[in-house]
Design a protein around this motif. Structure first.
Motif, PDB file in Angstrom:
ATOM      1  N   SER A   3     135.896  25.074  48.634  1.00 20.20           N
ATOM      2  CA  SER A   3     135.224  26.396  48.769  1.00 20.20           C
ATOM      3  C   SER A   3     135.285  27.047  50.067  1.00 20.20           C
ATOM      4  O   SER A   3     135.164  26.381  51.055  1.00 20.20           O
ATOM      5  N   PHE A   4     135.450  28.292  50.432  1.00 21.77           N
ATOM      6  CA  PHE A   4     134.914  29.046  51.572  1.00 21.77           C
ATOM      7  C   PHE A   4     133.477  29.335  51.962  1.00 21.77           C
ATOM      8  O   PHE A   4     132.710  29.278  50.838  1.00 21.77           O
ATOM      9  N   PRO A   5     133.097  29.632  53.219  1.00 21.49           N
ATOM     10  CA  PRO A   5     131.897  29.700  53.459  1.00 21.49           C
ATOM     11  C   PRO A   5     131.169  30.884  52.932  1.00 21.49           C
ATOM     12  O   PRO A   5     129.980  30.670  52.244  1.00 21.49           O
ATOM     13  N   GLU A   6     131.596  32.043  52.357  1.00 21.36           N
ATOM     14  CA  GLU A   6     131.292  32.948  51.528  1.00 21.36           C
ATOM     15  C   GLU A   6     130.758  32.664  50.151  1.00 21.36           C
ATOM     16  O   GLU A   6     129.890  33.386  49.610  1.00 21.36           O
ATOM     17  N   GLU A   7     131.376  31.496  49.821  1.00 20.38           N
ATOM     18  CA  GLU A   7     130.870  31.023  48.665  1.00 20.38           C
ATOM     19  C   GLU A   7     129.768  29.988  48.633  1.00 20.38           C
ATOM     20  O   GLU A   7     129.426  29.423  47.645  1.00 20.38           O
ATOM     21  N   LEU A   8     129.458  29.776  49.781  1.00 15.11           N
ATOM     22  CA  LEU A   8     128.313  28.587  49.862  1.00 15.11           C
ATOM     23  C   LEU A   8     127.132  29.358  50.101  1.00 15.11           C
ATOM     24  O   LEU A   8     126.660  30.171  50.579  1.00 15.11           O
ATOM     25  N   SER A   9     125.951  28.493  49.532  1.00 15.82           N
ATOM     26  CA  SER A   9     124.535  28.742  49.977  1.00 15.82           C
ATOM     27  C   SER A   9     124.411  28.446  51.254  1.00 15.82           C
ATOM     28  O   SER A   9     124.887  27.706  51.926  1.00 15.82           O
ATOM     29  N   GLY A  10     123.197  29.003  51.895  1.00 14.32           N
ATOM     30  CA  GLY A  10     122.691  28.644  53.216  1.00 14.32           C
ATOM     31  C   GLY A  10     122.573  27.189  53.325  1.00 14.32           C
ATOM     32  O   GLY A  10     123.094  26.673  54.637  1.00 14.32           O
ATOM     33  N   GLY A  11     121.942  26.465  52.431  1.00 10.86           N
ATOM     34  CA  GLY A  11     121.838  24.996  52.495  1.00 10.86           C
ATOM     35  C   GLY A  11     123.298  24.238  52.646  1.00 10.86           C
ATOM     36  O   GLY A  11     123.298  23.503  53.211  1.00 10.86           O
ATOM     37  N   GLU A  12     124.285  24.713  51.699  1.00 10.08           N
ATOM     38  CA  GLU A  12     125.514  24.244  51.661  1.00 10.08           C
ATOM     39  C   GLU A  12     126.203  24.439  53.107  1.00 10.08           C
ATOM     40  O   GLU A  12     126.907  23.427  53.464  1.00 10.08           O
ATOM     41  N   LYS A  13     126.084  25.538  53.655  1.00 12.44           N
ATOM     42  CA  LYS A  13     126.743  25.833  54.892  1.00 12.44           C
ATOM     43  C   LYS A  13     126.003  24.890  55.933  1.00 12.44           C
ATOM     44  O   LYS A  13     126.989  24.400  56.634  1.00 12.44           O
ATOM     45  N   GLN A  14     124.833  24.462  55.936  1.00 13.36           N
ATOM     46  CA  GLN A  14     124.264  23.656  57.015  1.00 13.36           C
ATOM     47  C   GLN A  14     124.630  22.329  56.751  1.00 13.36           C
ATOM     48  O   GLN A  14     124.802  21.637  57.755  1.00 13.36           O
ATOM     49  N   ARG A  15     124.674  21.837  55.434  1.00 17.67           N
ATOM     50  CA  ARG A  15     125.461  20.651  55.173  1.00 17.67           C
ATOM     51  C   ARG A  15     126.933  20.311  55.690  1.00 17.67           C
ATOM     52  O   ARG A  15     127.313  19.290  55.931  1.00 17.67           O
ATOM     53  N   THR A  16     127.535  21.488  55.543  1.00 14.13           N
ATOM     54  CA  THR A  16     128.987  21.238  55.896  1.00 14.13           C
ATOM     55  C   THR A  16     128.838  21.162  57.577  1.00 14.13           C
ATOM     56  O   THR A  16     129.669  20.487  58.111  1.00 14.13           O
ATOM     57  N   ALA A  17     128.029  21.968  58.243  1.00 14.99           N
ATOM     58  CA  ALA A  17     128.061  21.740  59.621  1.00 14.99           C
ATOM     59  C   ALA A  17     127.474  20.485  60.059  1.00 14.99           C
ATOM     60  O   ALA A  17     127.846  19.986  61.120  1.00 14.99           O
ATOM     61  N   ILE A  18     126.538  19.781  59.289  1.00 13.58           N
ATOM     62  CA  ILE A  18     125.996  18.363  59.594  1.00 13.58           C
ATOM     63  C   ILE A  18     127.363  17.474  59.508  1.00 13.58           C
ATOM     64  O   ILE A  18     127.791  16.790  60.366  1.00 13.58           O
TER      65      ILE A  18
END
Length: 225
Positions: free
Chosen positions: A140-155
């Motif tokens: 998935s690309f960032p635009e397809e992620l929720s805010g929480g999923e983006k931050q989990r990717t960042a973790i």
């Protein structure tokens, strides 16, 4: 030899002569592997300067920063850059993901920056993402992620180089309460599981329950609450 992260009597001045201002004033803090510390305080209290010095992005005017038992204050810019890449994982307010990379490639990009990507690296990246509940989002690309999923990717990205220190700057700023708790509890879990020394700067006092110790910053001075 102390592992983790130690800042000892750190002072940072801006300006010269009569205009000289201490953004940080003899700050001392020690965070050991497996410890999750929070720093709270009003805007302008010195939290950003503190995090920049802890993260080897800015040099202190006085005092010593020790990372994993090694003093880093006198390292060259190139050595500091290597230290940031290998020893420190950053989690920012907005996830800072690269728009045109999928979730797995966000992690592998960090590996590319420190050399070539091995099959082992890819395996570790997938394991990390699965552990953080992103196993179905690898492509998935960032635009397809929720805010929480983006931050989990960042973790996950902050952990990919297996650094000794994790620094989180307002990681819940763009999240609702439920997602904020989810993200900070995941950071706490990974810190314990992987024995990282972690510091989170936050305005969100509801997140402090996840931390082992809490420091307050006021006018460049730090005290343990």
């Amino acid at each position: 030899m102390n592992k983790g992260l130690q800042l000892s009597q750190i002072t940072k001045y801006y300006g010269e002569g009569n205009n000289r201002v201490a953004a940080l004033d003899h700050v001392t803090i020690s965070v050991m592997p497996g410890e999750f510390a929070a720093v709270v305080g009003p805007s302008g209290s010195g939290k950003s300067t503190f995090l920049s010095i802890a993260g080897a992005l800015l040099k202190a005017s006085e005092g010593e920063v020790t990372l994993n038992g090694h003093p880093i204050s006198n390292l060259s810019d190139k050595q500091l850059s290597d230290t940031r890449l290998k020893e420190i994982g950053f989690i920012m307010q907005s996830s800072n993901l690269v728009p045109y990379l999928n979730v797995l490639d966000q992690l592998l990009l960090v590996k590319k920056m420190s050399g070539k990507v091995t099959a082992e690296d890819k395996k570790f990246a997938i394991k990390l993402l699965e552990e953080l509940g992103l196993g179905t989002k690898l492509k998935s690309f960032p635009e397809e992620l929720s805010g929480g999923e983006k931050q989990r990717t960042a973790i996950a990205r902050s952990l990919i180089n297996n650094p000794n220190v994790i620094l989180a700057d307002e990681p819940t700023a763009s999240l609702d309460t439920k997602r904020a708790h989810e993200v900070v509890s995941l950071i706490a879990q990974e810190v314990k599981l992987r024995q990282k020394a972690a510091i989170m700067v936050t305005h969100d006092e509801r997140m402090l329950a996840y931390c082992d110790k809490v420091y307050r910053m006021e006018d460049g001075r730090m005290s343990l609450i």
